[in-house]
Write a protein that holds these residues in place. Structure first.
Motif, mmCIF file in Angstrom:
data_model
loop_
_atom_site.group_PDB
_atom_site.id
_atom_site.type_symbol
_atom_site.label_atom_id
_atom_site.label_comp_id
_atom_site.label_asym_id
_atom_site.label_seq_id
_atom_site.Cartn_x
_atom_site.Cartn_y
_atom_site.Cartn_z
ATOM 1 N N VAL A 258 -3.783 5.387 1.794
ATOM 2 C CA VAL A 258 -2.626 4.936 1.910
ATOM 3 C C VAL A 258 -1.580 5.004 0.638
ATOM 4 N N ASP A 259 -2.167 4.417 -0.301
ATOM 5 C CA ASP A 259 -1.616 4.494 -1.827
ATOM 6 C C ASP A 259 -1.341 5.787 -2.474
ATOM 7 N N ARG B 63 0.892 -1.154 -0.123
ATOM 8 C CA ARG B 63 -0.140 0.107 0.010
ATOM 9 C C ARG B 63 0.847 1.318 -0.036
ATOM 10 N N ARG C 199 -5.510 -4.491 -6.153
ATOM 11 C CA ARG C 199 -4.287 -4.995 -6.671
ATOM 12 C C ARG C 199 -3.249 -5.448 -5.812
ATOM 13 N N LEU D 16 -1.360 4.029 7.818
ATOM 14 C CA LEU D 16 -1.676 2.712 8.015
ATOM 15 C C LEU D 16 -2.564 2.910 9.447
ATOM 16 N N VAL E 161 -0.170 1.143 -4.152
ATOM 17 C CA VAL E 161 -0.738 0.099 -4.922
ATOM 18 C C VAL E 161 -1.999 -0.330 -4.227
ATOM 19 N N SER E 162 -3.131 -0.260 -4.969
ATOM 20 C CA SER E 162 -4.657 -0.066 -4.402
ATOM 21 C C SER E 162 -4.814 -1.513 -3.720
ATOM 22 N N PRO E 163 -5.762 -1.751 -2.907
ATOM 23 C CA PRO E 163 -6.050 -2.770 -1.834
ATOM 24 C C PRO E 163 -6.463 -4.001 -2.902
ATOM 25 N N PHE F 203 8.295 -2.751 -8.065
ATOM 26 C CA PHE F 203 6.826 -2.958 -7.592
ATOM 27 C C PHE F 203 5.884 -1.764 -7.610
ATOM 28 N N ALA F 204 6.174 -0.519 -7.273
ATOM 29 C CA ALA F 204 5.507 0.461 -7.465
ATOM 30 C C ALA F 204 5.174 1.000 -9.021
#
Lengths: 276, 344
Positions: free
Chosen positions: B74-75, A165, A173, B48, A169-171, B100-101
């Motif tokens: 969060v994202d 997160r 995905r 978070l 990255v969205s929940p 990853f991002a």
């Protein structure tokens, strides 16, 4: 001297146990010659039962995965009131005698049952149809998958989800890129167990769906209906089920050992031991 | 203008409320004992953990504001978060972790963090120091506006730690991203941060440069956290600006601070001199006691002498030929002490 006696006793007990487990399996395969065994499988009763079993099992497992996966994910990752009750409910069919499950399904979905009038208003009559087999198998086999899935999701480090997160990255995905790949082996192991349990389902099915050839008669029901008419055919079907079970069990072990070597997390969380 | 602003953040924790206002420019360390709420602050910034109230703003953009009901998911917060155990994805290679991002290619980061030869390795095959570098690379490859490091050195062994600390120091210096990191180790904080905040039970006891914390600790906790010896006693009198403090064992200490009643006298180990004969110099305070223990810390040595911990060089240790149980004289000047009120 005492020590030798103890070793002998342990060895004997182990040998008896293993022989006891092995003997019925061996008996199925040595009852007739392999050639006759295969020819017996070509009878209509066997073919019909095989098709019914395969079809109902596949649909039931699809339902179990489709509904069980989100359920397990919610139970594993959310704290909500009544959560432990939900866990107990999910596991209940595991300890319920199958005959009781069958009666319960009749009492719920039967013509006189709890939802009977609602269902018949919709033109649905469940008992003694192929759908009833699916419902019975789903009810009885689902705990094996859902339990394993809960353990698999709980085994995914929450910090990995948090890390994903924070990386933007969205929940949704995150679920597909992190959670699912890490839980995959546990889910597959649960599915294998659930499939094996569903394939062998007898009690709930015979009560809720009956045993009508080519409609609701699965392999275990066919074995029961054949064994006083044609014992050899019953044995042949038994051999088929044993083979399927062995294939499932071996792939399960392979999955679990792959899981424990590909991730640092122990596979004991799936409630199954890989050793032994 | 501060790049990271925490404004009256309140987070209820198990036994106390975390309350904090803090402006972060450059590198700031939050130090304090475990359970003080240090990691919670990082999680609040990342989104978070949701605070009960307060405001979080980064580079002029509000990420959270309880008053205006702003709470970015969060994202959508551009944080570079380094987790304590690094939280590398075990099913991905080093390259896949860094990418990853999906904002930057891994090449530049693999090169910058000396990870080229490990691009296709899985986290399980890496050493602690390598994992830390991958985690940092991954955090930076998402173009963060703020860097949050949770105990960045705690998972490392002593040997690796020194190297990684040096590398991290250089990196933070080059980056020019506001950085908040938490640690329970004051030395790490002193080595890496421009400013240090001491967080105890959810509130900031003191905030300033390391030198300020050492020179003027706000209370005995901050003093002991910065490494000082704490001697508890009672002021028996003062003359010519020198107060006399009687310790429970009868020893009388001279200090330059003005104080009365029950006090705590703080003395830093590096202000304590150890000799084998009774010193006749300007030091007013001499404690004669046998050496309880000798601990080597790199090229320095810590000696436990009575109630004091003294720090000398390894060379001095050899020159004086000191051994455990040997009686020595530990002395320190009255000007080397700080007097703190003991009511904490």
């Amino acid at each position: 001297m005492r020590r030798v006696g103890l070793v002998l006793l342990l060895g004997l007990a182990t040998a008896v146990s293993l022989a006891f487990l092995l003997l019925p399996i061996v008996a199925l395969f040595v009852h007739t010659t392999p050639g006759r065994l295969i020819s017996q499988l070509s009878s209509d009763v066997v073919k019909d039962a095989f098709v019914v079993s395969l079809k109902t099992s596949l649909i039931a497992q699809l339902l179990i995965v489709g509904f069980g996966t989100p359920t397990a994910f919610v139970i594993a990752t959310r704290r909500f009131p009544g959560r432990s009750l939900a866990v107990t409910l999910v596991e209940l069919p595991l300890v319920l005698p199958p005959a009781v499950a069958g009666i319960g399904l009749l009492a719920a979905f039967g013509r006189m049952g709890l939802l009977g009038s609602e269902l018949s208003a919709l033109g649905i009559s469940l008992p003694f149809t192929q759908s009833a087999v699916v419902v019975a198998v789903t009810f009885v086999a689902s705990p094996l998958y859902v339990r394993a899935a809960i353990a698999a999701f709980e085994g995914v480090d929450p910090d990995l989800v948090a890390a994903s997160r924070t990386l933007g990255v969205s929940p949704t995905r995150t679920f597909f890129r992190v959670v699912l790949p890490l839980a995959r082996a546990g889910l597959a192991a649960g599915l294998a167990l659930s499939f094996a349990r569903g394939l062998g389902e007898f009690g709930a099915t015979i009560m809720f769906a009956g045993s009508l050839q080519a409609v609701t008669q699965t392999l275990p029901l066919a074995i029961y209906s054949q064994f006083d008419l044609d014992f050899d055919t019953a044995v042949a079907m038994g051999a088929v089920l044993v083979l399927v079970s062995i294939v499932l069990l071996v792939s399960l072990r392979l999955l679990l050992s792959w899981q424990s070597s590909s991730s640092t997390r122990s596979s004991s969380r799936f409630g199954l031991s890989t050793s032994g | 203008m501060a790049e990271l602003v925490l404004d009256e953040i309140v987070v209820p924790l198990r036994s106390f409320d975390l309350r904090l206002s803090l402006d972060v420019e450059g590198t700031v360390a939050l130090v304090g004992p475990s359970g003080a709420g240090k990691s919670t602050i990082l999680r609040v910034i990342a989104g978070l953990v949701k605070p009960r109230s307060g405001r979080v703003a980064v580079a002029g953009k509000t990420w959270f504001d309880s008053g205006r009901r702003v709470d970015l998911p969060v994202d959508e917060r551009a944080v570079g978060f380094l987790f304590q155990d690094y939280a590398l994805f075990p099913h991905m290679t080093v390259r896949q972790n860094i990418e990853f991002a999906r904002q930057n290619k891994a090449e530049r980061y693999l090169w910058q963090f000396h990870l080229d030869h490990l691009a296709d390795a899985r986290p399980a095959e890496l050493s602690g120091g390598e994992r830390q570098r991958v985690a940092l690379a991954r955090a930076l490859a998402r173009n963060p506006k703020v860097l949050l490091l949770d105990e960045p050195l705690a998972a490392l062994d002593t040997h690796t730690k020194a190297t990684v600390r040096r590398e991290l120091h250089e990196l933070l210096h080059e980056l020019q991203i506001p950085t908040l990191f938490v640690t329970h180790d004051f030395e790490d904080a002193a080595a890496l941060a421009d400013r240090v905040g001491v967080l105890v039970e959810g509130s900031l006891r003191q905030f300033g440069q390391t030198s300020e914390l050492v020179a003027q600790p706000a209370d005995p906790f901050v003093a002991s956290f910065t490494g000082a010896n704490l001697l508890r006693g009672r002021v028996t009198g003062s003359s010519d600006g020198v107060a006399r403090v009687r310790l429970p064992d009868g020893t009388v200490i001279a200090t330059t601070g003005a104080a009365a009643g029950d006090v705590v006298v703080a003395v830093y180990p590096w202000d304590v001199t150890v000799s084998i004969v009774e010193p006749h110099d300007s030091a007013l305070n001499v404690i004669a006691a046998p050496i309880d223990s000798i601990t080597e810390l790199g090229n320095r040595v810590r000696l436990a002498v009575g109630p004091l911990s003294a720090e000398i060089t390894s060379e001095s240790l050899r020159r004086l030929d000191l051994r455990v149980d040997q009686k020595v004289f530990a002395s320190f000047k009255a000007t080397g002490t700080r007097v703190l009120s003991s009511d904490v």
